[in-house]
Design an enzyme around this catalytic site. Structure first.
Site, mmCIF file in Angstrom:
data_model
loop_
_atom_site.group_PDB
_atom_site.id
_atom_site.type_symbol
_atom_site.label_atom_id
_atom_site.label_comp_id
_atom_site.label_asym_id
_atom_site.label_seq_id
_atom_site.Cartn_x
_atom_site.Cartn_y
_atom_site.Cartn_z
ATOM 1 N N ASP A 1 0.899 -0.795 -0.400
ATOM 2 C CA ASP A 1 -0.184 -0.269 -0.011
ATOM 3 C C ASP A 1 0.802 0.926 0.227
ATOM 4 O OD1 ASP A 1 1.101 -0.670 1.907
ATOM 5 O OD2 ASP A 1 -0.339 0.635 3.287
ATOM 6 N N GLU B 1 0.375 -1.559 6.424
ATOM 7 C CA GLU B 1 1.236 -1.207 6.887
ATOM 8 C C GLU B 1 1.342 0.124 6.630
ATOM 9 O OE1 GLU B 1 5.381 0.920 7.486
ATOM 10 O OE2 GLU B 1 3.514 1.214 5.762
#
Length: 413
Positions: free
Chosen positions: A83, A178
């Site tokens: 991400d 994350e």
């Protein structure tokens, strides 16, 4: 070792897939578009010859590079996240390639007068003569952490194509979310099966990190009372003004913009309010656990003292721990840091061992039983329009991964 153009092409393929995570969504992953990159990676890992490639229901990808030794050595791992930060848009990324950087201003977007300048970002001057990949000034780049993914995949492919390089069993994992603090939440350490691992999620070349902040969030809620302002004397309680007093009571010098290195801080990052109710959102950070606990206590004491002065409980505080300093878990196994330091020196990189002023998946994973220091991925100016990465740094990071893989058989024969 690794073809430069191949690294560039792989990296650009990844960053042009939007994977911005969503802090408001509790689902895994927090944004559906993370699946787009996950499926590309699943296919690519199978194509290059990785074994046990698995994309699970929560968007975690794990895969294995089997050992080519005739004796047992520890299984190690490499981890990166898919991400990108919700702090700045990652939609429609248009990477720009700057060959043989000359040390001058880089025009990211002439129409909008967006310039990446070494006058402000002096780290650029380290990379004169190198190839930089930048944004077009309207999005982030996504080197955090698609540079890490590029390096891990490229290193695994290189090891597969060169079976003469001896290595033990290697596990890799690419995680979702994350950037919103959830990347390690559903990570199955037992299934991963490594004795230790490394996150490829640092910044400039040479970074090697095994210390990070202790972290907590603090939600300060102030309750007021609305009364017609013309008849408010002795009746109205303005939560906004009480909020101002609370903010003023928090140490003004202990904020992100005034601290560095091992200095912790209080960070007010959001305010929502009106007369009836105001909510302050803080994060609390410190490398030292005792000072971290004192910071949390101070915020509680401010609320308690103000409530005493006001004569009623108008201020409530909700503090939640987020993660802890992985140093406690790494120091007992410092050889896993020493290995990386040796590899870096062997290939001409000066290790930069310093604390992380933030957190990584590796912090939470270390507390879940997988010691996990952090290694540079090469990018700079994460989470914004001025993000860039030198291609040579990605090449060196790939070389570090290969070097670590090679070093294990030598140390455990």
């Amino acid at each position: 070792m690794i073809d430069k153009q191949y690294i560039i092409s792989r990296f650009i393929k990844y960053v042009t897939i939007d994977t911005e995570s969503n802090p408001e969504n509790p689902a895994f992953p927090s944004s559906e578009n993370q699946w787009d990159l996950a499926k590309v990676l699943e296919k690519e890992l199978n194509e290059i010859g990785m074994q046990d490639v698995e994309l699970d229901e929560n968007c975690y990808i794990m895969a294995t590079l089997p050992s080519n030794l005739n004796y047992e050595v520890p299984t190690i791992g490499f981890i990166a996240h898919m991400d990108t930060s919700p702090d700045f848009t990652g939609n429609n990324v248009k990477p720009q390639i700057v060959e043989n950087y000359d040390g001058k201003d880089i025009i990211l977007n002439a129409a909008k007068n967006i310039v990446l300048s070494p006058d402000y970002f002096d780290d650029l001057l380290q990379y004169k003569g190198q190839t930089l990949i930048t944004t077009d000034g309207t999005t982030l780049l996504g080197a955090d952490d698609k540079a890490g993914i590029t390096e891990i995949v490229s290193a695994m492919e290189h090891l597969i194509e060169h079976p003469e390089i001896k290595h033990g069993k290697i596990r890799i994992c690419f995680t979702p979310d994350e950037e919103v603090g959830k990347g390690a939440h559903l990570f199955d350490v037992e299934k991963f099966g490594a004795e230790w691992a490394y996150t490829m999620d640092g910044s400039q070349i040479g970074e090697l990190e095994y210390e990070n902040f202790n972290a907590a969030s603090a939600l300060v809620t102030i309750t007021g009372k609305i009364v017609h302002p013309g008849y408010a004397k002795g009746k109205m309680i303005n939560s906004l003004l009480i909020a101002n007093e609370y903010i003023a009571a928090v140490p003004a010098e202990e904020v992100p913009e005034k601290t560095t290195d091992y200095e912790g801080f209080f960070h007010l990052h959001d305010v929502k309010g009106n007369v009836e109710k105001t909510v302050l959102e803080y994060i609390i950070r410190d490398h030292d656990l005792d000072i971290f606990e004192k910071r949390k206590y101070l915020m509680q004491k401010i609320a308690f003292d103000m409530n005493e002065e006001l004569g009623q409980d108008l201020i409530s505080l909700d503090i939640k721990n987020q993660y802890f300093n992985m140093k406690e878990k790494i120091v007992p196994v410092m050889h896993i840091v020493d290995i990386v330091e040796e590899v870096m020196k062997d290939i001409g990189i000066q290790p930069l061992i310093k604390p992380i002023r933030g957190g990584t998946d590796g912090s939470q994973l270390s507390y879940k039983g997988l010691p996990c220091p952090n290694i540079f991925a090469g990018g700079h100016n994460f989470h914004g329009r001025f993000e860039y990465v030198p291609v040579e740094s990605m090449l060196k990071a790939t070389e570090v991964i290969v070097g670590i893989a090679k070093s294990i058989p030598e140390k455990y024969k």
